[in-house]
Structures are given as structure tokens and as C-alpha cells.
Scaffold this motif. Structure first.
Motif, PDB file in Angstrom:
ATOM      1  N   SER B 392      75.269 -18.597  53.651  1.00 33.92           N
ATOM      2  CA  SER B 392      75.711 -18.692  52.255  1.00 33.92           C
ATOM      3  C   SER B 392      75.511 -20.115  51.743  1.00 33.92           C
ATOM      4  CB  SER B 392      77.186 -18.281  52.135  1.00 33.92           C
ATOM      5  OG  SER B 392      77.352 -16.923  52.493  1.00 33.92           O
ATOM      6  N   ALA B 393      75.799 -21.103  52.596  1.00 35.49           N
ATOM      7  CA  ALA B 393      75.597 -22.498  52.195  1.00 35.49           C
ATOM      8  C   ALA B 393      74.108 -22.778  51.977  1.00 35.49           C
ATOM      9  CB  ALA B 393      76.172 -23.446  53.254  1.00 35.49           C
ATOM     10  N   MET B 394      73.275 -22.228  52.839  1.00 35.51           N
ATOM     11  CA  MET B 394      71.823 -22.407  52.676  1.00 35.51           C
ATOM     12  C   MET B 394      71.358 -21.796  51.351  1.00 35.51           C
ATOM     13  SD  MET B 394      70.256 -24.136  55.082  1.00 35.51           S
ATOM     14  CE  MET B 394      68.555 -23.611  55.266  1.00 35.51           C
ATOM     15  N   ASN B 395      71.914 -20.643  50.996  1.00 35.34           N
ATOM     16  CA  ASN B 395      71.519 -20.021  49.734  1.00 35.34           C
ATOM     17  C   ASN B 395      71.993 -20.841  48.538  1.00 35.34           C
ATOM     18  OD1 ASN B 395      70.049 -17.894  50.838  1.00 35.34           O
ATOM     19  ND2 ASN B 395      71.889 -16.655  51.159  1.00 35.34           N
ATOM     20  N   ALA B 396      73.180 -21.441  48.688  1.00 38.21           N
ATOM     21  CA  ALA B 396      73.669 -22.327  47.618  1.00 38.21           C
ATOM     22  C   ALA B 396      72.766 -23.545  47.492  1.00 38.21           C
ATOM     23  CB  ALA B 396      75.112 -22.745  47.922  1.00 38.21           C
ATOM     24  N   LEU B 397      72.333 -24.060  48.646  1.00 37.25           N
ATOM     25  CA  LEU B 397      71.434 -25.221  48.649  1.00 37.25           C
ATOM     26  C   LEU B 397      70.094 -24.874  47.984  1.00 37.25           C
ATOM     27  CD1 LEU B 397      70.729 -28.130  49.671  1.00 37.25           C
ATOM     28  CD2 LEU B 397      69.894 -27.044  51.779  1.00 37.25           C
ATOM     29  N   ALA B 398      69.564 -23.709  48.297  1.00 35.01           N
ATOM     30  CA  ALA B 398      68.288 -23.287  47.696  1.00 35.01           C
ATOM     31  C   ALA B 398      68.407 -23.260  46.180  1.00 35.01           C
ATOM     32  CB  ALA B 398      67.888 -21.907  48.228  1.00 35.01           C
ATOM     33  N   LYS B 399      69.552 -22.759  45.713  1.00 30.22           N
ATOM     34  CA  LYS B 399      69.771 -22.682  44.271  1.00 30.22           C
ATOM     35  C   LYS B 399      69.823 -24.089  43.674  1.00 30.22           C
ATOM     36  CE  LYS B 399      71.988 -19.845  41.019  1.00 30.22           C
ATOM     37  NZ  LYS B 399      71.451 -19.089  40.259  1.00 30.22           N
ATOM     38  N   GLU B 400      70.557 -24.938  44.349  1.00 35.68           N
ATOM     39  CA  GLU B 400      70.700 -26.324  43.898  1.00 35.68           C
ATOM     40  C   GLU B 400      69.332 -27.013  43.821  1.00 35.68           C
ATOM     41  OE1 GLU B 400      73.940 -29.131  43.112  1.00 35.68           O
ATOM     42  OE2 GLU B 400      74.008 -27.019  43.666  1.00 35.68           O
ATOM     43  N   LEU B 401      68.494 -26.751  44.819  1.00 37.15           N
ATOM     44  CA  LEU B 401      67.178 -27.396  44.894  1.00 37.15           C
ATOM     45  C   LEU B 401      66.119 -26.647  44.093  1.00 37.15           C
ATOM     46  CD1 LEU B 401      67.099 -28.185  48.736  1.00 37.15           C
ATOM     47  CD2 LEU B 401      67.136 -29.881  46.902  1.00 37.15           C
ATOM     48  N   LYS B 402      66.524 -25.510  43.498  1.00 32.09           N
ATOM     49  CA  LYS B 402      65.577 -24.627  42.802  1.00 32.09           C
ATOM     50  C   LYS B 402      64.413 -24.250  43.714  1.00 32.09           C
ATOM     51  CE  LYS B 402      66.777 -25.936  38.120  1.00 32.09           C
ATOM     52  NZ  LYS B 402      67.876 -26.874  38.484  1.00 32.09           N
ATOM     53  N   LEU B 403      64.772 -23.932  44.943  1.00 30.75           N
ATOM     54  CA  LEU B 403      63.769 -23.506  45.927  1.00 30.75           C
ATOM     55  C   LEU B 403      63.994 -22.035  46.251  1.00 30.75           C
ATOM     56  CD1 LEU B 403      63.617 -26.314  48.643  1.00 30.75           C
ATOM     57  CD2 LEU B 403      61.781 -25.597  47.090  1.00 30.75           C
ATOM     58  N   ASP B 404      62.918 -21.376  46.614  1.00 29.25           N
ATOM     59  CA  ASP B 404      63.033 -20.018  47.127  1.00 29.25           C
ATOM     60  C   ASP B 404      63.795 -20.075  48.456  1.00 29.25           C
ATOM     61  OD1 ASP B 404      62.567 -17.636  48.521  1.00 29.25           O
ATOM     62  OD2 ASP B 404      60.625 -17.332  47.543  1.00 29.25           O
ATOM     63  N   PRO B 405      64.847 -19.275  48.628  1.00 25.91           N
ATOM     64  CA  PRO B 405      65.605 -19.306  49.889  1.00 25.91           C
ATOM     65  C   PRO B 405      64.726 -19.057  51.109  1.00 25.91           C
ATOM     66  CG  PRO B 405      66.733 -17.934  48.267  1.00 25.91           C
ATOM     67  CD  PRO B 405      65.416 -18.343  47.655  1.00 25.91           C
ATOM     68  N   VAL B 406      63.685 -18.256  50.948  1.00 25.90           N
ATOM     69  CA  VAL B 406      62.787 -18.026  52.089  1.00 25.90           C
ATOM     70  C   VAL B 406      62.014 -19.309  52.389  1.00 25.90           C
ATOM     71  CG1 VAL B 406      60.830 -16.699  52.971  1.00 25.90           C
ATOM     72  CG2 VAL B 406      62.582 -15.561  51.585  1.00 25.90           C
ATOM     73  N   ALA B 407      61.495 -19.946  51.336  1.00 28.16           N
ATOM     74  CA  ALA B 407      60.735 -21.180  51.530  1.00 28.16           C
ATOM     75  C   ALA B 407      61.615 -22.258  52.169  1.00 28.16           C
ATOM     76  CB  ALA B 407      60.186 -21.665  50.190  1.00 28.16           C
ATOM     77  N   LEU B 408      62.880 -22.325  51.757  1.00 28.44           N
ATOM     78  CA  LEU B 408      63.808 -23.305  52.341  1.00 28.44           C
ATOM     79  C   LEU B 408      63.946 -23.079  53.841  1.00 28.44           C
ATOM     80  CD1 LEU B 408      65.940 -25.574  52.029  1.00 28.44           C
ATOM     81  CD2 LEU B 408      67.631 -23.769  51.604  1.00 28.44           C
ATOM     82  N   ARG B 409      64.003 -21.827  54.228  1.00 30.26           N
ATOM     83  CA  ARG B 409      64.171 -21.519  55.655  1.00 30.26           C
ATOM     84  C   ARG B 409      62.877 -21.781  56.432  1.00 30.26           C
ATOM     85  NH1 ARG B 409      67.939 -18.616  52.829  1.00 30.26           N
ATOM     86  NH2 ARG B 409      69.939 -18.353  53.881  1.00 30.26           N
ATOM     87  N   VAL B 410      61.775 -21.444  55.821  1.00 30.58           N
ATOM     88  CA  VAL B 410      60.490 -21.703  56.489  1.00 30.58           C
ATOM     89  C   VAL B 410      60.337 -23.212  56.714  1.00 30.58           C
ATOM     90  CG1 VAL B 410      57.977 -21.637  56.197  1.00 30.58           C
ATOM     91  CG2 VAL B 410      59.365 -19.608  55.652  1.00 30.58           C
ATOM     92  N   LYS B 411      60.732 -23.968  55.699  1.00 27.81           N
ATOM     93  CA  LYS B 411      60.652 -25.436  55.782  1.00 27.81           C
ATOM     94  C   LYS B 411      61.427 -25.983  56.977  1.00 27.81           C
ATOM     95  CE  LYS B 411      59.662 -29.348  53.891  1.00 27.81           C
ATOM     96  NZ  LYS B 411      58.299 -29.649  53.511  1.00 27.81           N
ATOM     97  N   ASN B 412      62.550 -25.342  57.279  1.00 27.18           N
ATOM     98  CA  ASN B 412      63.423 -25.853  58.336  1.00 27.18           C
ATOM     99  C   ASN B 412      63.350 -25.038  59.622  1.00 27.18           C
ATOM    100  OD1 ASN B 412      64.985 -28.160  57.045  1.00 27.18           O
ATOM    101  ND2 ASN B 412      65.100 -26.542  55.486  1.00 27.18           N
ATOM    102  N   PHE B 413      62.259 -24.326  59.773  1.00 28.20           N
ATOM    103  CA  PHE B 413      62.039 -23.541  60.988  1.00 28.20           C
ATOM    104  C   PHE B 413      62.052 -24.458  62.214  1.00 28.20           C
ATOM    105  CE2 PHE B 413      58.872 -22.029  64.127  1.00 28.20           C
ATOM    106  CZ  PHE B 413      59.509 -20.862  64.529  1.00 28.20           C
ATOM    107  N   ALA B 414      62.753 -24.025  63.259  1.00 27.40           N
ATOM    108  CA  ALA B 414      62.840 -24.843  64.480  1.00 27.40           C
ATOM    109  C   ALA B 414      61.761 -24.411  65.459  1.00 27.40           C
ATOM    110  CB  ALA B 414      64.225 -24.675  65.112  1.00 27.40           C
ATOM    111  N   LYS B 415      60.901 -25.352  65.797  1.00 31.36           N
ATOM    112  CA  LYS B 415      59.828 -25.019  66.750  1.00 31.36           C
ATOM    113  C   LYS B 415      60.344 -24.979  68.172  1.00 31.36           C
ATOM    114  CE  LYS B 415      55.916 -26.664  64.029  1.00 31.36           C
ATOM    115  NZ  LYS B 415      56.578 -27.572  63.051  1.00 31.36           N
TER     116      LYS B 415
END
Ligand code: FES
Ligand code: FES
Lengths: 166, 769
Positions: B392-415
Motif C-alpha cells: 500500500s505504501a508503494m502504491n502511495a509512493l507511485a501516486k506521489e511520483l506519478k509513476l506507474d505502480p508496475v514501473a516503480l516495482r520493476v525499477k526496484n526489482f532485486a537481482k
């Protein structure tokens, strides 16, 4: 009192202070029908009484004098898998039983629903089956199973429900 | 394939390995199997493994023939009922058992002081409402229950605390003897530098999230039937762990392990709450001993809803910092969990450390004891609660950053696994995002409402991680009978998960047998080899490799016997459909022809689960997408659609695995929308201990669910390539639904369940702003 269960006539002491569910499970050793809540909240105890769906936990045994009862054990027409009824075969093929504890009640509710309304819409299935709880979450598969029987997918021979697919 | 392990990894030797159970890591000593089959790689050509075969025990389940613990009847069997405290804290001043004893049908009563200390039953001090204080044994269940009601108890009450706030207040009453907070301090897990992480952030979101107590509500309650034969005890128990029940009973009653036999054939749901023996087990065993007859003790529904375990509630205060491009710089959560009177630290914190590549992460979890029934593992314990906060916090962050929630998660993918920097055995989370988004038709733009409409449609998504490696010890035997049928013998249990089917598929594939000739015999500690509990989504990944090895061992023996008959060396043989062929010839024999010649010479293959690969993170991943419709006037939320995409390595049976996904999603939907145990703060009592008042989803609540797996296998995790799947699908459902509700009403929701009242309150709060 006399009671016909799955085609067999039983003569029983009429002063039984029991529910129909207790009569089935404890006196007649028909343990397929399940007890969960005992107060009409879950549908696990669903059987067919004179063609109607009832919660057997809320039905007094005494009131069933002369009645005809169908339970999950009576759905199949004989022994072995080929004799399973269309709804039972559909439940197997669509994977509509996980733990299986709610399944006897689900089957009886579905069987009666289809007997009364052979071609229900999906919404009619949803509302008709919503008195039967399933904690494992088999609902999508139950819907698919009832749908398939209504669409004639399991009419006729038993092959479709065979477990020897591989 | 060769596998790295710590210590001398020679066959027959012993090594240390790690096993992750419900998010906790255990170190175990294990034997290295004499041989391990080559791993089934991603391209392995398999016919039965991976096939959509129907559940093999479904005919029993649909015909009423399946025997559950509640259906076990023994000759002369008696019935027991447990009396429970009606106050949350105090001491028993007097307990009058005489009226119960005098009632018709009553044979025996147990009260304070009557149970061995090991059972921890029937103490005089009361710590929560629902605590067992006495038990009655009678000829019928009716008689036992009536007598239980007739027992008169007088209490001296003490002050109590049932909420986190009350239990941790300065002048809090003593919830229990040993202090109200676990270890008297928060559990802190930390990496990196939080201050630096927050300083580096362009955007910081701060939110507080709340999750409810969720009740397992398995339709079959906890229960046991016990029967003695001399000094040997047999227990039929509805359990996820027959060997653990055996261990518990042995310890509690002081009987040696081998004299306790635990049987579980079918069970009506567990979901984490049935991992060992309980008061019902001990009560049945004690009465059975005293009466010299079998005794059945089954929880009634009220006991099941008040004292059989639960998912504890949580408050999560979350701070997330990120760069403008979405790169996470800091994740912090301060978390309060009221555990109940007992429990473990399977808290919401873990997932904060594991889902994203963020250098600075810190969780501070305070686990308080309160005067309520203890928690128990519940499908994805900790991670389900934690995912609601984190995602839920990640989704709030995506909104704040005007980013797609999927793109936000892809960006922070852990290798790599971010907590320990270990490599993953396999990780297709990016593929889950991609395939899930495609199947859903994802776009993060909010849908414009139709003019004049009082309903709003919204969508949201969330992701998931969960440790699912399984591990040793687990043993199996594969026995070929003289009629060429095959028995798989393993002391595991099928909760409704499909273990019987999946293990049979693995055996049939490895042996080259027809699946219809194979049957799995499970659920009996006396006659079957040891396997662990069916918890932590680990049965397939733990027992599957042992079964495969046993089947390969059996095939080796079969080929040796057949080689002599077919005038060929064993390595020139192949088997399929229960038929052996000499490669590149037309010489062939069926299994039945071989076993007919062998007569009563038996083929028995033995297998065990080898250690996990060293320093490797074995996890299951997934992403879920939800679409909901909210009625602005009533606050009623209807979930319209869920798309779920998960990566669990090789899927042994897609049909059964998809059923598991649906089951997890539906329990997650209940958690998001309806389910909440209500415990009155002033009375200390559960106010909704019935199935009518505690709402679980019905068929009418079910959306369209499209749940599937990304293709692949994980040969690094174990040689079947399969990881676990039971718990993961429940983890992201609630935050995905909550995000969709937030999107629909244009206001964030931070507390579940999203009852109409809460949704209306969120709408009203937005209108006031
Ligand atoms: S047992 Fe009859 S409705 Fe629940
Ligand atoms: S299949 Fe388990 S409750 Fe329905």
C-alpha cells in the motif's frame, strides 16, 4: 417413523430427539453429510428432502416421517466411479473439491438447483449456491462444474470424469 | 547436477543445511542421499509431471466416502467436550463438577489438577476467555455438551488487556507471568543507514496501516479420536503434521514416540492452524486411557472461532523514501502486533526486507502479549499483513511520483535476495509483472466515471515474495506390488492441496509407470517414513524429490530384473506407460510381465530429500491485479476481476496449482473486505464467534479470477524443479484490492477490512478536504 434414505426404507423409533443430520450421521452411519455450524449458516449439511434443499442440521428428524431423503451417498447410481452422477463427475473434472469438506453439501445444493432449473444463468448459479460456504475457495470451479452440467457436458457416459487421463 | 553444500558432501555423509519455514530459517543436520537424480531442467521432456490430471482422490471426496476425523467411529466410542473460561483474566475460585458428574450418560470429568503437567491443561489461573478449564466424557456428544454447560464456575477476576495499547500502557495489568512484551524490546532488523537513505530521497511518503485479526475458519474443526491398546495409543487427528502431533503427544503424556501412532486420512482444511496436537487431543487421550474406550473430542464452532489460532492484527507505520525516478532509498516500518497469550515473531517485518532492492531498510516490530487466544500460522503468516503495509505504501509512493505502480516495482526489482545478498535459485518476478499486466490490460490511468453514475471503478496491483524451498528431512518409499501397481509411501498429509496426486505424478514420471497404476499412501506415522509438517508451502518441494529418488531407485531395480529377462543391460532399457522396451529394438515387456515372473520378490525403492543448495535464496514470486466497483452511496465494494501471475518453478499439476491460487486469492479477498474478529475491549470476549457473524466470502462475492503461472522450472532449488505455492497467492490480494478501491474513490484507504462503513468514512473524509 419411516424414512426413505437414498432409496432404502428405514423404520426408526419416532421419539428421536435428533436433527436429521444427527440421524443420518450417527444412526445411519451416512457420514458423507457434514456438520460445521449446526445453525443454518454454512450449508455443509445440505441434503435433499422430498426434492427440496434443506439444511439437515435445522431439520428435526421427527418431522421427516414418511419423507424421502437424498444424500451425497445416494447421488451415484451404484458402486464405482462410472456410476457417479453428472454433477459429481463435473466436480472431479473441474477440480471443484479441494479439502472436500464442504463438497457433499455443495453437490446436493447443485444437484437440487439443476433439478429445479436445468439451464440456470451464471447469476442464478451464484445466488443458488451462495448458501454453501467453502473455505478453500473452490467457488470458481464449482461455478464451472455446475455450468458444465447445465450445458450438457456431462450428460451420458462417465468417461469425462475418468481419473486416468495420463 | 552437483550441488554445493557446506561440509563434506559425500554420499552417505552428513551436512548442515538451512530450511526456511514460514519465513523463519532453521539449520538442520541432514544426510546426503546415496545418489541424487539429475535435475529435471527447464527443457526436460516430461509427460505426467506438468499434466492437468484430475485430483486422484476426488472420487472419494465427491462421493461422501472420504473419511475425516469427525467421521471416525470406533467400537464403544465415547465423546468428550471441553469447558472453557468465560472471563479473560483471573483465577478459578470454585469449580463444581458434581452436577456434571451426576448427569445422564456422563462417565468422567477432568478438572484442575487432573491433567499431566505436560499438557498444560486445566490450570486455575485464567489468561484468556476460551481457555480450557475442565472436560467431560459421556456416552454421546449431546450428553457431554449438556454436562459441560452444567459445570458451575466462580472466578476471582483480575484486570486484563486485550489490545496492544492496553497491554503496553505504563500501568498495564500483567497479561501473563513473564512480561507483556516479547523479549521486553522490539525486534529490530536493519540494513544500511536509514538517515542517509531518507536524506537521499527526493520524495518521502509516511502512512499508517492497520490490519485485522483473521480467523482460519477451516470448515472441519480441530479434533481427535484417541484409542489405547495396552500402552499403545492411536490418535486420529485433523492435522497438517502427523509426526509433530506424535511428538507433542509423546512429550505431553510422557509416552515414548514409537508407542504413539497418529493417523490422518482426509482433513477439512488447516491453513496453518493445525500444526500440532491441542487440548482436544490430550483430552481425548486422557479420557480414553481412564475409560478404556475410544474417545472423540471435536471442537465446537465457537471454540474453533475463539481458541484455535488466528492471524494477529497489526499497526504498521511506514516511511518510504525514493528518488524522482522511483529508485528506493529507504524503507522504514515501526510495527505493533498483539499476539494473543502466546505466539512467535512471524511478523509483518520480513517482507519489507525481501521484496525490493533498497540499500537502507529497517523494521522495528513490537510483539505484545494480550489476554486473548494465541496466534497461529495462517497462510503466509506475517507476509500477508506486511504486504498490506509495504505494498500500500508503494502504491502511495507511485501516486506521489506519478509513476506507474508496475514501473516503480520493476525499477526496484532485486537481482539478489536483498536481505542476505544471496543469489536466487530462480526468479521470474519481472515476467510475472509483464504477463500479469498484459492479461489484465493494465494501465495506471484512472477510469473516468460515467456521467451521473454513483458507482466508481478502480484498479490496483501488488507483488509478493515468500520463501518456498522446503528441505530435509523427508523420506519416501516406492513399492512395486506383484500385480505391477505402485504404492508411494510417505508420511505426509494432503490438506486439500493435492499432495496425493502430485506425489503420484512424480513417481509415475520417474518410474515410467501409468499414473492410473500409482497410488500415494500417506498420513500414518506407524507405517510410513518420516516427512515434516505440511506448512510453509513446502510439501511438494520437500517430499517430491524424496519420492522421485525412491521411484528412480525402484526403476533401477526393475531394470536390473528386466534386463536379465530381456537379455539386455539395464542401461539399454526405457520405461513408459508401465512398459519396458530395449532401446532401438522391438524387445519389450510390460511391468506386469516382469512382476509376474518375479512372483513375491518385491521391488522397494528408497528416497530421501537432500540438502538445499548452499547460500541460495529459494522463493516464490507473484503479482496480482485487481479491478473493483465501489458504490459511493452504500460503500459496498465488489471485486470485479483479479489477475494473478506467479512464479513457483515447475508446476507439477497446473489444474491443482491454479486451484491453490484461487483459494489463496479468495481468502485474501475475505481479508480485504469482510474478515475481522471483533474482541470487545471492555469485556475481553470475542463478539463474532459464529460463521454468520464472522464473514467469509461466498460464491456471490467471487470475481472473475484469471490465475496462472509463468512457464519455467527451478532445477537449482531441487531436482524436481518445483517450489511451493500454497501461501504466496494470499499475500498480494488485499493490497491490490485496497489500491483499486483507493483508485475508485480517489482517496486512500489504509485499514482493512474495507467494510462499507470504512469506505464511506474514506469518501466522507475526502469530501471534507
Ligand atoms: S451445519 Fe447445517 S448449515 Fe452449517
Ligand atoms: S473444499 Fe475445503 S471447504 Fe470447500
Amino acid at each position: 417413523m419411516r424414512l426413505t434414505v437414498n432409496g432404502r426404507v428405514h423404520t426408526l423409533d419416532s421419539a428421536l430427539p435428533l436433527s436429521l443430520l444427527e440421524l443420518l450421521r450417527d444412526r445411519l452411519a451416512l457420514t458423507g453429510t457434514k456438520f460445521v455450524c449446526g445453525r443454518g449458516e454454512c450449508g455443509a449439511c445440505t441434503v435433499q428432502l422430498d426434492g427440496e434443499t434443506v439444511y439437515s442440521c435445522l431439520t428435526l428428524a421427527e418431522a421427516c416421517d414418511g419423507a424421502t431423503v437424498l444424500t451425497v451417498e445416494g447421488l451415484a447410481s451404484g458402486g464405482g466411479e462410472p456410476s457417479l452422477s453428472p454433477i459429481q463427475r463435473a466436480f472431479i473434472a473441474k477440480d471443484a473439491a479441494q479439502c472436500g469438506f464442504c463438497t457433499p453439501g455443495q453437490l446436493m445444493a447443485a444437484h437440487t438447483l439443476l433439478a429445479r432449473n436445468p439451464h440456470p444463468t451464471d447469476d442464478e448459479i451464484r445466488s443458488g449456491m451462495s448458501g454453501n460456504l467453502c473455505r478453500c475457495g473452490t467457488y470458481p470451479k464449482i461455478l464451472a462444474a455446475v455450468r458444465a452440467v447445465a450445458d450438457g457436458e456431462f450428460a451420458g457416459s462417465a468417461e469425462a470424469g475418468s481419473v486416468n487421463a495420463a | 547436477m552437483p550441488r554445493k553444500t557446506k561440509g563434506a558432501a559425500k554420499p552417505g555423509g552428513f551436512v548442515q543445511t538451512t530450511v526456511e519455514i514460514e519465513g523463519r530459517t532453521e539449520t538442520r543436520i541432514v544426510e546426503i542421499p546415496a545418489f541424487e537424480p539429475a535435475a529435471w531442467g527447464t527443457d526436460a521432456e516430461l509427460g505426467i509431471v506438468g499434466a492437468r490430471v484430475p485430483r486422484m482422490d476426488a472420487p472419494e471426496r465427491v462421493s461422501g466416502r472420504a473419511r475425516y476425523t469427525t467421521d471416525i467411529v470406533r467400537p464403544g466410542m465415547l465423546h468428550a467436550a471441553i469447558v472453557r473460561s468465560t472471563i479473560p483474566r483471573g483465577t478459578i475460585r470454585s469449580l463444581d463438577l458434581s452436577r456434571a458428574r451426576a448427569m445422564p450418560g456422563v462417565l468422567d470429568v477432568l478438572g484442575p489438577g487432573d491433567a499431566p503437567a505436560g499438557t498444560r491443561l486445566f490450570g486455575r489461573e485464567i489468561f484468556y476467555a476460551g481457555q480450557p478449564i475442565a472436560a467431560v466424557c459421556a456416552a454421546t456428544g449431546h450428553a457431554a455438551r449438556s454436562a459441560a454447560h452444567a459445570i458451575a464456575v466462580e472466578y476471582d477476576t483480575l484486570p486484563f488487556a486485550v489490545t496492544f495499547e492496553d497491554a503496553t500502557a505504563k500501568d498495564a495489568p500483567k497479561v501473563r507471568a513473564k512480561g507483556n512484551v516479547m523479549e521486553n524490546a522490539p525486534l529490530v532488523i536493519s540494513r544500511g543507514d536509514m538517515d542517509a537513505g531518507l536524506k537521499a530521497a527526493d520524495v518521502i511518503v509516511r502512512r499508517e496501516f492497520r490490519t485485522p485479526v483473521q480467523l482460519h475458519t477451516a470448515l472441519e474443526p480441530h479434533g481427535a479420536v484417541a484409542e489405547w491398546e495396552g500402552d499403545r495409543l492411536t490418535v486420529w487427528e485433523s492435522t497438517q503434521g502427523i509426526f509433530r502431533v506424535r511428538e507433542n503427544v509423546s512429550k505431553a503424556l510422557g509416552i515414548t514416540l514409537s508407542k504413539v501412532r497418529v493417523i490422518k486420512d482426509y482433513m477439512g482444511g488447516g491453513f496453518g492452524a493445525k500444526n500440532g496436537a491441542g487440548p482436544h487431543t490430550y483430552v481425548a487421550a486422557l479420557f480414553a486411557k481412564r475409560q478404556g474406550r475410544a474417545v472423540r473430542c471435536i471442537n465446537d464452532r465457537e471454540a474453533e472461532q475463539t481458541d484455535s489460532g488466528n492471524r494477529p492484527s497489526s499497526t504498521q507505520r511506514v516511511t518510504i523514501g525514493a528518488k524522482k525516478d522511483g529508485t528506493l532509498t529507504a524503507i522504514f516500518a515501526s510495527i505493533d502486533v498483539p499476539l494473543g497469550i502466546s505466539g512467535w515473531e512471524g511478523g509483518p517485518g520480513q517482507i519489507y526486507h525481501e521484496l525490493y532492492a533498497c540499500p537502507n531498510v529497517r523494521t522495528e516490530e513490537t510483539f505484545a502479549y494480550v489476554n486473548a487466544s494465541g496466534m497461529a500460522a495462517f497462510r503466509g503468516p506475517g507476509y500477508v499483513e506486511g504486504a498490506f503495509g509495504l505494498e500500500s505504501a508503494m502504491n502511495a509512493l507511485a501516486k506521489e511520483l506519478k509513476l506507474d505502480p508496475v514501473a516503480l516495482r520493476v525499477k526496484n526489482f532485486a537481482k539478489r535476495e536483498p536481505r542476505t545478498a544471496r543469489p536466487y535459485s530462480g526468479n521470474s518476478l519481472l515476467q510475472c509483472y509483464k504477463e500479469g499486466a498484459e492479461a489484465f490490460g493494465w494501465s495506471h490511468e484512472s477510469r473516468k466515471p460515467e456521467a451521473g453514475s454513483r458507482t466508481r471503478v478502480g484498479k490496483g496491483m501488488a507483488a509478493q515474495v515468500w520463501p518456498t524451498g522446503g528441505g530435509p528431512p523427508a523420506y519416501a518409499l516406492v513399492r512395486m506390488n506383484s500385480d505391477a501397481t505402485v504404492d508411494v509411501l510417505a508420511g505426509t498429509q494432503d490438506l486439500g492441496t493435492g499432495a496425493r496426486t502430485v506425489l503420484s505424478q512424480i513417481a509415475a514420471e520417474s518410474l515410467g509407470a501409468k499414473l492410473s497404476d500409482v497410488r500415494a499412501i500417506i498420513g500414518d506415522t506407524q507405517s510410513l517414513p518420516y516427512t515434516g509438517n505440511s506448512w510453509g508451502s513446502m510439501t511438494t518441494a520437500s517430499v517430491g524429490p524424496a519420492v522421485r529418488m525412491a521411484a528412480e531407485d525402484a526403476r533401477r531395480q526393475l531394470f536390473e530384473a528386466a534386463g536379465a529377462m530381456l537379455d539386455a543391460t539395464p542401461d539399454a532399457l526405457e520405461a513408459r506407460d508401465s512398459r519396458i522396451v530395449v532401446r532401438d529394438t522391438d524387445r519389450t515387456m510390460t511391468f506386469a510381465e516382469v512382476t509376474a515372473k518375479l512372483g513375491n520378490v518385491m521391488i522397494i525403492g528408497k528416497g530421501s530429500r537432500g540438502p538445499n543448495p548452499a547460500d541460495t535464496a529459494i522463493m516464490t514470486f507473484g503479482a496480482q491485479f485487481a479491478e473493483v466497483e465501489v458504490d459511493l452511496d452504500t460503500g459496498i465494494v465488489r471485486v470485479l476481476r483479479i489477475v494473478a501471475t506467479h512464479d513457483a518453478g515447475r508446476i507439477i499439476n497446473p489444474t491443482l496449482a491454479e486451484s491453490q491460487l484461487e483459494g489463496g486469492i479468495i481468502q485474501g479477498l475475505g481479508y480485504a473486505l469482510f474478515e475481522e474478529r471483533v474482541l470487545d475491549r471492555r469485556l475481553g470476549l470475542v463478539m463474532n464467534a459464529t460463521i454468520h457473524d464472522y464473514k467469509i466470502p461466498t460464491m456471490a462475492d467471487i470475481p472473475l479470477i484469471d490465475a496462472f503461472f509463468v512457464a519455467g522450472a527451478d532445477p537449482v532449488a531441487n531436482h524436481t524443479g518445483a517450489r511451493g505455492i500454497a501461501e504466496p497467492p494470499m499475500i498480494p490480494t488485499a493490497p491490490a484490492i485496497a489500491a483499486a478501491v483507493s483508485d475508485a474513490i480517489g482517496a486512500e484507504v489504509t485499514e482493512i477490512p474495507l467494510t462499507p462503513w470504512r469506505v464511506l468514512a474514506a469518501i466522507a473524509a475526502k469530501a471534507r478536504r
